[in-house]
Design a protein around this motif. Structure first.
Motif, short mmCIF file in Angstrom:
data_model
loop_
_atom_site.label_atom_id
_atom_site.label_comp_id
_atom_site.label_asym_id
_atom_site.label_seq_id
_atom_site.Cartn_x
_atom_site.Cartn_y
_atom_site.Cartn_z
N THR A 51 6.01 -4.71 -5.27
CA THR A 51 6.36 -5.20 -6.60
C THR A 51 7.83 -4.98 -6.90
OG1 THR A 51 4.11 -4.78 -7.41
CG2 THR A 51 5.85 -4.99 -9.06
N ASN A 81 0.81 -1.22 0.00
CA ASN A 81 0.00 0.00 0.00
C ASN A 81 0.84 1.27 0.00
OD1 ASN A 81 -3.12 -0.54 0.33
ND2 ASN A 81 -2.07 -2.12 1.50
N THR A 82 2.10 1.15 -0.45
CA THR A 82 2.95 2.32 -0.64
C THR A 82 3.47 2.32 -2.07
OG1 THR A 82 4.95 1.19 0.15
CG2 THR A 82 3.65 2.37 1.79
N GLN A 83 3.88 3.48 -2.53
CA GLN A 83 4.28 3.65 -3.92
C GLN A 83 5.62 4.37 -4.01
OE1 GLN A 83 2.49 2.50 -6.48
NE2 GLN A 83 3.55 3.43 -8.22
N LEU A 84 6.47 3.89 -4.90
CA LEU A 84 7.72 4.56 -5.21
C LEU A 84 7.48 5.47 -6.41
CD1 LEU A 84 10.09 1.47 -5.00
CD2 LEU A 84 9.73 3.18 -3.23
N ASN A 85 7.86 6.72 -6.27
CA ASN A 85 7.65 7.70 -7.33
C ASN A 85 8.99 8.26 -7.77
OD1 ASN A 85 4.67 7.77 -7.39
ND2 ASN A 85 4.89 8.52 -5.29
N SER A 128 8.89 7.63 1.30
CA SER A 128 7.51 7.26 0.99
C SER A 128 7.17 5.86 1.49
CB SER A 128 7.26 7.33 -0.53
OG SER A 128 8.06 6.38 -1.21
N THR A 152 9.45 3.80 -10.50
CA THR A 152 8.08 4.24 -10.23
C THR A 152 7.23 2.98 -10.26
OG1 THR A 152 8.42 6.42 -11.23
CG2 THR A 152 6.15 5.66 -11.03
N ASP A 153 6.87 2.51 -9.09
CA ASP A 153 6.18 1.22 -9.02
C ASP A 153 5.65 1.03 -7.61
OD1 ASP A 153 5.23 -1.27 -9.76
OD2 ASP A 153 7.15 -1.99 -10.54
N ASN A 154 4.78 0.06 -7.45
CA ASN A 154 4.37 -0.37 -6.13
C ASN A 154 5.59 -0.89 -5.37
OD1 ASN A 154 3.50 -3.04 -4.49
ND2 ASN A 154 1.89 -1.51 -4.34
N THR A 155 5.70 -0.55 -4.10
CA THR A 155 6.89 -0.90 -3.34
C THR A 155 7.10 -2.41 -3.26
OG1 THR A 155 6.65 1.09 -1.99
CG2 THR A 155 8.07 -0.64 -1.13
#
Length: 358
Positions: free
Chosen positions: A196, A144-148, A169, A191-194
């Motif tokens: 993943t 439920n976290t995202q890398l941007n 993040s 840029t992906d779901n952490t």
């Protein structure tokens, strides 16, 4: 033999500060913080089930889960009961610990550590009430976290994974056990779901990433994923751990004779087995977004996968064990098993006299 005594604890009323945690690591909220205080709800627990692991080496580990059923006849677990002991403190992400003892409570062995997903109050009739609690391990937070556009420098896999976990993040818990790694990951802008991204690094290394029974984020490097020491042997001849039933599977769902892998910025690397293709048709496995630093490393992974999956071998898919049929020492052996531990299964098939082991 008596069953191990299972204990269930829940961290109600979590007005706490957990450093480096995305949810409970925030400052300046005008609220005092303390440690999680766990309440033992074992006496109100009706049933417990857990699920952890993966089906095969090529799969990523799934988010560990647990389901707890609680007796709610006195409405103590009803979040709307203003007179209840836990009113105002029942919420998602409460910490949950499930463990068990085989020595009367002197020592407890971890079974599951995670967080509440849902809290369902059940009213099967006008005279009864239970609560069903579904839980997930810390993979749930990562999912439920995202890398941007996170920049991650080239490094061995362990340091690469740590860099992702340290990202602002993500702000993941410091509870980690991370090995160095054997492969070098290339510099990436992710840029992906952490979760993943972490599982992509896991596959690129051919290692193992999972949440351990005690809640610790764990990375095992490639040569640690197949321990040479057998942690437990299950046998039908009375010599080791007895089991009730076992299933043996022979199928093509574990068959790959055409492996095609590619890293970010690299060329596709292929490994194939023509003899296997002649027998079983072409069975392709493909992954095109690896983090490896070199095509040579990717080719090595392709050859490793081909060597393991080009031929069909019978495998034991399920082993069912009744803990109350085991001695205390045997119960401890089973409870101590962790993801990626090596076990041996022995069986003398019906109609034969030769024992088979894998």
């Amino acid at each position: 033999m008596a069953l191990p005594a299972v204990r269930v604890r829940i961290g109600f009323n979590q007005n706490v500060l957990e450093l480096d945690d995305l949810i409970r690591g925030k400052l300046d909220f005008n609220q005092l913080a303390g440690t999680v205080v766990y309440t033992d709800v074992t006496s109100k627990t009706l049933s417990v089930s857990t699920s952890r692991g993966r089906a095969r080496d090529l799969d990523a580990f799934t988010t560990g889960s647990a389901t707890i059923s609680l007796d709610n006849l006195d409405a103590r677990f009803d979040p709307t009961n203003a007179s209840g002991a836990y009113f105002g403190g029942i919420e998602p992400l409460m910490a949950v610990i499930i463990d068990a003892t085989i020595d009367g409570g002197s020592n407890y062995k971890p079974i599951f550590s995670g967080f509440v997903n849902t809290w369902i109050v059940n009213y099967p009739n006008s005279a009864d009430s239970t609560v069903t609690v579904t839980c997930a391990d810390a993979f749930m937070k990562l999912a439920n976290t995202q890398l941007n556009s996170q920049s991650v420098s080239s490094a061995l896999t362990g340091a690469f994974i740590s860099s992702i976990l340290d990202n602002a993040s993500v702000a993941f818990s410091p509870d980690r056990s991370i090995e160095t790694g054997n492969s070098t990951m290339a510099s990436q802008t992710i840029t992906d779901n952490t979760l993943t991204a972490l599982q992509n690094a896991e596959f690129s290394e051919q290692g193992a990433v999972f949440i351990a029974k005690d809640g610790v984020f764990t990375f095992k490097q490639r040569h640690s994923t197949y321990p040479s020491t057998i942690s437990a042997t299950f046998s039908d001849d009375g010599s080791d751990l007895p089991y009730n039933r076992m299933d043996q599977v022979l199928g093509n769902d574990f068959l790959y004779n055409n492996v095609r892998l590619k890293r970010e910025g690299g060329s596709e690397q292929t490994a194939s087995d023509s003899a296997s293709q002649a027998k079983y048709l072409i069975r392709t496995y493909s992954n095109q977004n690896l983090y490896n630093n070199s095509d040579a490393d990717v080719l090595s992974t392709a050859n490793l996968i081909l060597a393991k999956y080009a031929e069909v071998d019978p495998r034991f898919s399920d082993v069912e064990v009744d803990l109350d049929n085991l001695t205390t020492g045997q119960q401890g052996t089973v409870l101590d098993l962790e993801c990626i531990d090596t076990v041996k299964v022995e069986i003398t098939p019906v109609g034969t006299s030769a024992q088979v082991s894998r």
